[in-house]
Design an enzyme around this catalytic site. Sequence first.
Site, PDB file in Angstrom:
ATOM      1  N   ARG A   1      -9.427   2.281   9.491  1.00  0.00           N
ATOM      2  CA  ARG A   1      -9.085   0.876   9.693  1.00  0.00           C
ATOM      3  C   ARG A   1     -10.154   0.138  10.474  1.00  0.00           C
ATOM      4  O   ARG A   1     -10.011  -1.061  10.708  1.00  0.00           O
ATOM      5  CB  ARG A   1      -7.792   0.809  10.497  1.00  0.00           C
ATOM      6  CG  ARG A   1      -6.568   0.336   9.715  1.00  0.00           C
ATOM      7  CD  ARG A   1      -5.428   0.322  10.712  1.00  0.00           C
ATOM      8  NE  ARG A   1      -4.276  -0.413  10.341  1.00  0.00           N
ATOM      9  CZ  ARG A   1      -3.231   0.099   9.687  1.00  0.00           C
ATOM     10  NH1 ARG A   1      -3.262   1.316   9.218  1.00  0.00           N
ATOM     11  NH2 ARG A   1      -2.168  -0.645   9.480  1.00  0.00           N
TER      12      ARG A   1
ATOM     13  N   ARG B   1      -0.841  -8.402  13.323  1.00  0.00           N
ATOM     14  CA  ARG B   1      -1.372  -7.305  12.505  1.00  0.00           C
ATOM     15  C   ARG B   1      -2.263  -7.833  11.395  1.00  0.00           C
ATOM     16  O   ARG B   1      -3.258  -7.220  11.034  1.00  0.00           O
ATOM     17  CB  ARG B   1      -0.220  -6.464  11.939  1.00  0.00           C
ATOM     18  CG  ARG B   1       0.333  -5.483  12.982  1.00  0.00           C
ATOM     19  CD  ARG B   1       1.749  -5.024  12.678  1.00  0.00           C
ATOM     20  NE  ARG B   1       1.913  -4.545  11.338  1.00  0.00           N
ATOM     21  CZ  ARG B   1       3.042  -4.650  10.627  1.00  0.00           C
ATOM     22  NH1 ARG B   1       4.108  -5.222  11.151  1.00  0.00           N
ATOM     23  NH2 ARG B   1       3.096  -4.180   9.421  1.00  0.00           N
TER      24      ARG B   1
ATOM     25  N   LYS C   1       0.827  -1.215   0.000  1.00  0.00           N
ATOM     26  CA  LYS C   1       0.000   0.000   0.000  1.00  0.00           C
ATOM     27  C   LYS C   1       0.850   1.250   0.000  1.00  0.00           C
ATOM     28  O   LYS C   1       0.611   2.163  -0.761  1.00  0.00           O
ATOM     29  CB  LYS C   1      -0.857   0.072   1.274  1.00  0.00           C
ATOM     30  CG  LYS C   1      -2.166  -0.605   1.238  1.00  0.00           C
ATOM     31  CD  LYS C   1      -3.081  -0.122   2.374  1.00  0.00           C
ATOM     32  CE  LYS C   1      -2.467  -0.084   3.758  1.00  0.00           C
ATOM     33  NZ  LYS C   1      -2.278  -1.405   4.372  1.00  0.00           N
TER      34      LYS C   1
ATOM     35  N   ARG D   1      11.074  -7.449   4.959  1.00  0.00           N
ATOM     36  CA  ARG D   1      11.153  -6.007   5.181  1.00  0.00           C
ATOM     37  C   ARG D   1      11.672  -5.700   6.580  1.00  0.00           C
ATOM     38  O   ARG D   1      12.453  -4.767   6.774  1.00  0.00           O
ATOM     39  CB  ARG D   1       9.769  -5.357   4.988  1.00  0.00           C
ATOM     40  CG  ARG D   1       9.801  -3.844   5.167  1.00  0.00           C
ATOM     41  CD  ARG D   1       8.435  -3.215   4.928  1.00  0.00           C
ATOM     42  NE  ARG D   1       7.589  -3.272   6.104  1.00  0.00           N
ATOM     43  CZ  ARG D   1       6.336  -2.833   6.136  1.00  0.00           C
ATOM     44  NH1 ARG D   1       5.773  -2.333   5.058  1.00  0.00           N
ATOM     45  NH2 ARG D   1       5.629  -2.902   7.242  1.00  0.00           N
TER      46      ARG D   1
ATOM     47  N   ARG E   1      11.640  -1.491  11.802  1.00  0.00           N
ATOM     48  CA  ARG E   1      10.384  -1.164  12.490  1.00  0.00           C
ATOM     49  C   ARG E   1      10.145  -2.149  13.618  1.00  0.00           C
ATOM     50  O   ARG E   1      10.244  -3.352  13.436  1.00  0.00           O
ATOM     51  CB  ARG E   1       9.218  -1.202  11.498  1.00  0.00           C
ATOM     52  CG  ARG E   1       8.904   0.172  10.959  1.00  0.00           C
ATOM     53  CD  ARG E   1       7.822   0.116   9.935  1.00  0.00           C
ATOM     54  NE  ARG E   1       6.572  -0.492  10.424  1.00  0.00           N
ATOM     55  CZ  ARG E   1       5.447  -0.475   9.721  1.00  0.00           C
ATOM     56  NH1 ARG E   1       5.399   0.113   8.546  1.00  0.00           N
ATOM     57  NH2 ARG E   1       4.359  -1.040  10.216  1.00  0.00           N
TER      58      ARG E   1
HETATM   59  P1  ADP Z   1       0.947  -1.793   8.139  1.00  0.00           P
HETATM   60  O1  ADP Z   1      -0.076  -1.398   7.121  1.00  0.00           O
HETATM   61  O2  ADP Z   1       2.139  -2.447   7.500  1.00  0.00           O
HETATM   62  O3  ADP Z   1       0.416  -2.566   9.296  1.00  0.00           O
HETATM   63  P2  ADP Z   1       1.124   0.983   9.108  1.00  0.00           P
HETATM   64  O4  ADP Z   1       2.385   1.765   9.018  1.00  0.00           O
HETATM   65  O5  ADP Z   1      -0.027   1.400   8.275  1.00  0.00           O
HETATM   66  O6  ADP Z   1       1.586  -0.515   8.788  1.00  0.00           O
HETATM   67  O7  ADP Z   1       0.622   0.921  10.624  1.00  0.00           O
HETATM   68  C1  ADP Z   1       1.451   0.523  11.676  1.00  0.00           C
HETATM   69  C2  ADP Z   1       0.678   0.519  12.994  1.00  0.00           C
HETATM   70  O8  ADP Z   1       0.188   1.849  13.280  1.00  0.00           O
HETATM   71  C3  ADP Z   1      -0.582  -0.354  13.026  1.00  0.00           C
HETATM   72  O9  ADP Z   1      -0.312  -1.711  13.319  1.00  0.00           O
HETATM   73  C4  ADP Z   1      -1.392   0.331  14.144  1.00  0.00           C
HETATM   74  O10 ADP Z   1      -0.932  -0.009  15.423  1.00  0.00           O
HETATM   75  C5  ADP Z   1      -1.080   1.808  13.932  1.00  0.00           C
HETATM   76  N1  ADP Z   1      -2.096   2.465  13.066  1.00  0.00           N
HETATM   77  C6  ADP Z   1      -1.884   3.002  11.831  1.00  0.00           C
HETATM   78  N2  ADP Z   1      -3.020   3.481  11.317  1.00  0.00           N
HETATM   79  C7  ADP Z   1      -3.999   3.234  12.240  1.00  0.00           C
HETATM   80  C8  ADP Z   1      -5.402   3.454  12.298  1.00  0.00           C
HETATM   81  N3  ADP Z   1      -6.076   4.034  11.279  1.00  0.00           N
HETATM   82  N4  ADP Z   1      -6.071   3.048  13.400  1.00  0.00           N
HETATM   83  C9  ADP Z   1      -5.447   2.472  14.425  1.00  0.00           C
HETATM   84  N5  ADP Z   1      -4.132   2.212  14.437  1.00  0.00           N
HETATM   85  C10 ADP Z   1      -3.411   2.585  13.367  1.00  0.00           C
END
Ligand code: ADP
Length: 186
Positions: free
Chosen positions: A88, A144, A13, A127, A133
Amino acid sequence: MRLIFLGPPGVGKGTQAKRICEHYNLIHLSTGEILRNEIAEKTNIGRKAKSFIDAGELVPDDVLLGMMNNRLKKDDVQSGYLLDGFPRTIPQANGLDNIMNNISHSLDCALSLNADENELVQRLINRGKESGRSDDTPEIIRQRQKVYWEQTAPLLDFYREKNLLKEVNGIGDIPEITERILKVLN
Ligand code: ADP
């Protein structure tokens, strides 16, 4: 143009979001990136978010909605944006509807990048070796993924019912997938 990108962790994404934003000159709003910056800067939001992120759990909806309500009012996003990683959950999607209505923004498309789960876990483990990370370890990656299927996948029907959902196959090389996305958006 105002877009949402949906898809499980590891589907690419973020990579595709950057390319699409360049193409249409949109602001890329990745809530994962925004939250990681908040953590690095030790802000209040960062302090609230850190333990959830490190456990592979979602940060509470009210934190995200407050943060994005402020962000979407800023001048720089008024000509268009791509939301990557937000909403989300269903409450976040309803909250986003309200936020956008209040500022007279309408959503053009919710684009879902699709891929097989096992392929994704392997990509993320690779990754994790480079990204550093804290949440890219095999165990947290599985968590996740689980959170995605339980809490985020219901958004596919949510946007399908609004006739805003478009689905794209996320397996292939990077430029090829970008082409697929551009085709669907045009
Ligand atoms: P990925 O899509 O690879 O899981 P992201 O960088 O989008 O990684 O998100 C990393 C973390 O940030 C998520 O696992 C969550 O804990 C938090 N996060 C990101 N966006 C949201 C959201 N919209 N609502 C709740 N938590 C979020």
